[in-house]
Design a protein around this motif. Structure first.
Motif, mmCIF file in Angstrom:
data_model
loop_
_atom_site.group_PDB
_atom_site.id
_atom_site.type_symbol
_atom_site.label_atom_id
_atom_site.label_comp_id
_atom_site.label_asym_id
_atom_site.label_seq_id
_atom_site.Cartn_x
_atom_site.Cartn_y
_atom_site.Cartn_z
ATOM 1 N N HIS A 19 0.816 -1.211 0.000
ATOM 2 C CA HIS A 19 0.000 0.000 0.000
ATOM 3 C C HIS A 19 0.851 1.263 0.000
ATOM 4 O O HIS A 19 0.343 2.348 -0.197
ATOM 5 C CB HIS A 19 -0.950 -0.003 1.192
ATOM 6 N N GLN A 20 2.151 1.158 0.227
ATOM 7 C CA GLN A 20 3.038 2.311 0.236
ATOM 8 C C GLN A 20 3.636 2.583 -1.145
ATOM 9 O O GLN A 20 4.345 3.540 -1.328
ATOM 10 C CB GLN A 20 4.176 2.095 1.230
ATOM 11 N N ARG A 21 3.365 1.728 -2.119
ATOM 12 C CA ARG A 21 3.918 1.884 -3.454
ATOM 13 C C ARG A 21 2.969 2.690 -4.333
ATOM 14 O O ARG A 21 1.766 2.640 -4.177
ATOM 15 C CB ARG A 21 4.144 0.521 -4.088
ATOM 16 N N SER A 22 3.551 3.398 -5.299
ATOM 17 C CA SER A 22 2.757 4.154 -6.266
ATOM 18 C C SER A 22 2.195 3.228 -7.320
ATOM 19 O O SER A 22 2.755 2.178 -7.611
ATOM 20 C CB SER A 22 3.642 5.188 -6.960
ATOM 21 N N LYS A 23 1.090 3.633 -7.925
ATOM 22 C CA LYS A 23 0.568 2.897 -9.071
ATOM 23 C C LYS A 23 1.487 3.169 -10.256
ATOM 24 O O LYS A 23 2.126 4.203 -10.336
ATOM 25 C CB LYS A 23 -0.846 3.353 -9.399
ATOM 26 N N PHE A 27 8.615 -3.562 -11.613
ATOM 27 C CA PHE A 27 9.577 -4.240 -10.751
ATOM 28 C C PHE A 27 10.383 -5.218 -11.583
ATOM 29 O O PHE A 27 9.821 -5.977 -12.362
ATOM 30 C CB PHE A 27 8.858 -5.029 -9.647
ATOM 31 N N CYS A 28 11.670 -5.225 -11.413
ATOM 32 C CA CYS A 28 12.512 -6.192 -12.106
ATOM 33 C C CYS A 28 12.438 -7.517 -11.361
ATOM 34 O O CYS A 28 12.735 -7.573 -10.159
ATOM 35 C CB CYS A 28 13.958 -5.704 -12.160
ATOM 36 N N PRO A 29 12.052 -8.589 -12.049
ATOM 37 C CA PRO A 29 11.943 -9.880 -11.377
ATOM 38 C C PRO A 29 13.295 -10.481 -11.022
ATOM 39 O O PRO A 29 13.376 -11.355 -10.165
ATOM 40 C CB PRO A 29 11.213 -10.750 -12.401
ATOM 41 N N ALA A 30 14.355 -10.009 -11.650
ATOM 42 C CA ALA A 30 15.680 -10.584 -11.410
ATOM 43 C C ALA A 30 16.410 -9.947 -10.228
ATOM 44 O O ALA A 30 16.985 -10.643 -9.402
ATOM 45 C CB ALA A 30 16.531 -10.461 -12.664
ATOM 46 N N CYS A 31 16.365 -8.603 -10.146
ATOM 47 C CA CYS A 31 17.168 -7.937 -9.106
ATOM 48 C C CYS A 31 16.351 -7.101 -8.125
ATOM 49 O O CYS A 31 16.898 -6.600 -7.155
ATOM 50 C CB CYS A 31 18.245 -7.070 -9.753
ATOM 51 N N GLY A 32 15.046 -6.911 -8.400
ATOM 52 C CA GLY A 32 14.211 -6.165 -7.471
ATOM 53 C C GLY A 32 14.182 -4.664 -7.697
ATOM 54 O O GLY A 32 13.521 -3.940 -6.968
ATOM 55 N N HIS A 33 14.875 -4.165 -8.717
ATOM 56 C CA HIS A 33 14.841 -2.728 -9.024
ATOM 57 C C HIS A 33 13.396 -2.311 -9.259
ATOM 58 O O HIS A 33 12.615 -3.045 -9.852
ATOM 59 C CB HIS A 33 15.680 -2.439 -10.265
ATOM 60 N N SER A 35 10.845 1.213 -10.328
ATOM 61 C CA SER A 35 10.799 2.574 -10.829
ATOM 62 C C SER A 35 9.467 2.774 -11.547
ATOM 63 O O SER A 35 8.889 1.808 -12.049
ATOM 64 C CB SER A 35 11.960 2.796 -11.804
ATOM 65 N N PRO A 36 8.956 4.013 -11.611
ATOM 66 C CA PRO A 36 7.724 4.262 -12.369
ATOM 67 C C PRO A 36 7.892 3.827 -13.826
ATOM 68 O O PRO A 36 9.016 3.727 -14.329
ATOM 69 C CB PRO A 36 7.548 5.783 -12.283
ATOM 70 N N VAL A 37 6.780 3.594 -14.499
ATOM 71 C CA VAL A 37 6.798 3.169 -15.900
ATOM 72 C C VAL A 37 7.646 4.119 -16.743
ATOM 73 O O VAL A 37 8.417 3.692 -17.591
ATOM 74 C CB VAL A 37 5.360 3.067 -16.464
ATOM 75 N N GLY A 38 7.555 5.408 -16.504
ATOM 76 C CA GLY A 38 8.339 6.400 -17.249
ATOM 77 C C GLY A 38 9.658 6.725 -16.575
ATOM 78 O O GLY A 38 10.285 7.726 -16.900
ATOM 79 N N GLY A 39 10.100 5.889 -15.662
ATOM 80 C CA GLY A 39 11.316 6.142 -14.887
ATOM 81 C C GLY A 39 12.598 5.837 -15.638
ATOM 82 O O GLY A 39 12.717 6.113 -16.822
ATOM 83 N N ASP A 40 13.529 5.204 -14.946
ATOM 84 C CA ASP A 40 14.879 5.026 -15.485
ATOM 85 C C ASP A 40 15.094 3.744 -16.289
ATOM 86 O O ASP A 40 16.221 3.346 -16.548
ATOM 87 C CB ASP A 40 15.907 5.102 -14.363
ATOM 88 N N TRP A 41 14.026 3.101 -16.750
ATOM 89 C CA TRP A 41 14.148 1.888 -17.555
ATOM 90 C C TRP A 41 14.787 2.210 -18.895
ATOM 91 O O TRP A 41 14.563 3.275 -19.450
ATOM 92 C CB TRP A 41 12.770 1.254 -17.770
ATOM 93 N N HIS A 42 15.568 1.290 -19.428
ATOM 94 C CA HIS A 42 16.126 1.432 -20.774
ATOM 95 C C HIS A 42 15.042 0.994 -21.754
ATOM 96 O O HIS A 42 14.570 -0.133 -21.684
ATOM 97 C CB HIS A 42 17.377 0.572 -20.947
ATOM 98 N N VAL A 43 14.633 1.879 -22.644
ATOM 99 C CA VAL A 43 13.549 1.593 -23.587
ATOM 100 C C VAL A 43 14.127 1.377 -24.982
ATOM 101 O O VAL A 43 14.908 2.192 -25.469
ATOM 102 C CB VAL A 43 12.518 2.743 -23.616
ATOM 103 N N CYS A 54 15.727 -3.452 -17.352
ATOM 104 C CA CYS A 54 16.208 -2.957 -16.068
ATOM 105 C C CYS A 54 17.545 -2.235 -16.271
ATOM 106 O O CYS A 54 18.437 -2.763 -16.940
ATOM 107 C CB CYS A 54 16.390 -4.139 -15.111
ATOM 108 N N PRO A 55 17.705 -1.046 -15.695
ATOM 109 C CA PRO A 55 18.970 -0.325 -15.847
ATOM 110 C C PRO A 55 20.116 -0.965 -15.051
ATOM 111 O O PRO A 55 21.274 -0.707 -15.328
ATOM 112 C CB PRO A 55 18.658 1.078 -15.313
ATOM 113 N N ASP A 56 19.776 -1.817 -14.092
ATOM 114 C CA ASP A 56 20.801 -2.449 -13.257
ATOM 115 C C ASP A 56 21.304 -3.763 -13.840
ATOM 116 O O ASP A 56 22.510 -4.007 -13.915
ATOM 117 C CB ASP A 56 20.271 -2.697 -11.846
#
Length: 64
Positions: A19-23, A27-33, A35-43, A54-56
């Motif tokens: 309940h503390q997370r934003s809509k 979430f990266c299933p491999a490392c747990g990173h 970020s919002p959909v428009g966040g730091d993901w490599h597109v 995942c950027p990590d």
């Protein structure tokens, strides 16, 4: 009707309440990173497909 409750695994902070997370958070299933959909993901755009990595650890977290 059967109901199944699922929750994302958060390797970075397993004590954090869902309940503390934003809509709109991915979430990266491999490392747990996380970020919002428009966040730091490599597109990567290929034709009509948008792949978010995942950027990590570079794991694919979303493709459409």
């Amino acid at each position: 009707m059967t109901s199944i409750e699922t929750h994302p695994v958060d390797a970075a902070d397993p004590q954090r309440s869902i309940h503390q997370r934003s809509k709109g958070v991915l979430f990266c299933p491999a490392c747990g990173h996380e970020s919002p959909v428009g966040g730091d993901w490599h597109v990567e755009l290929t034709g009509d497909t948008r792949t978010r990595r995942c950027p990590d650890c570079r794991t694919v977290v979303s493709d459409r």
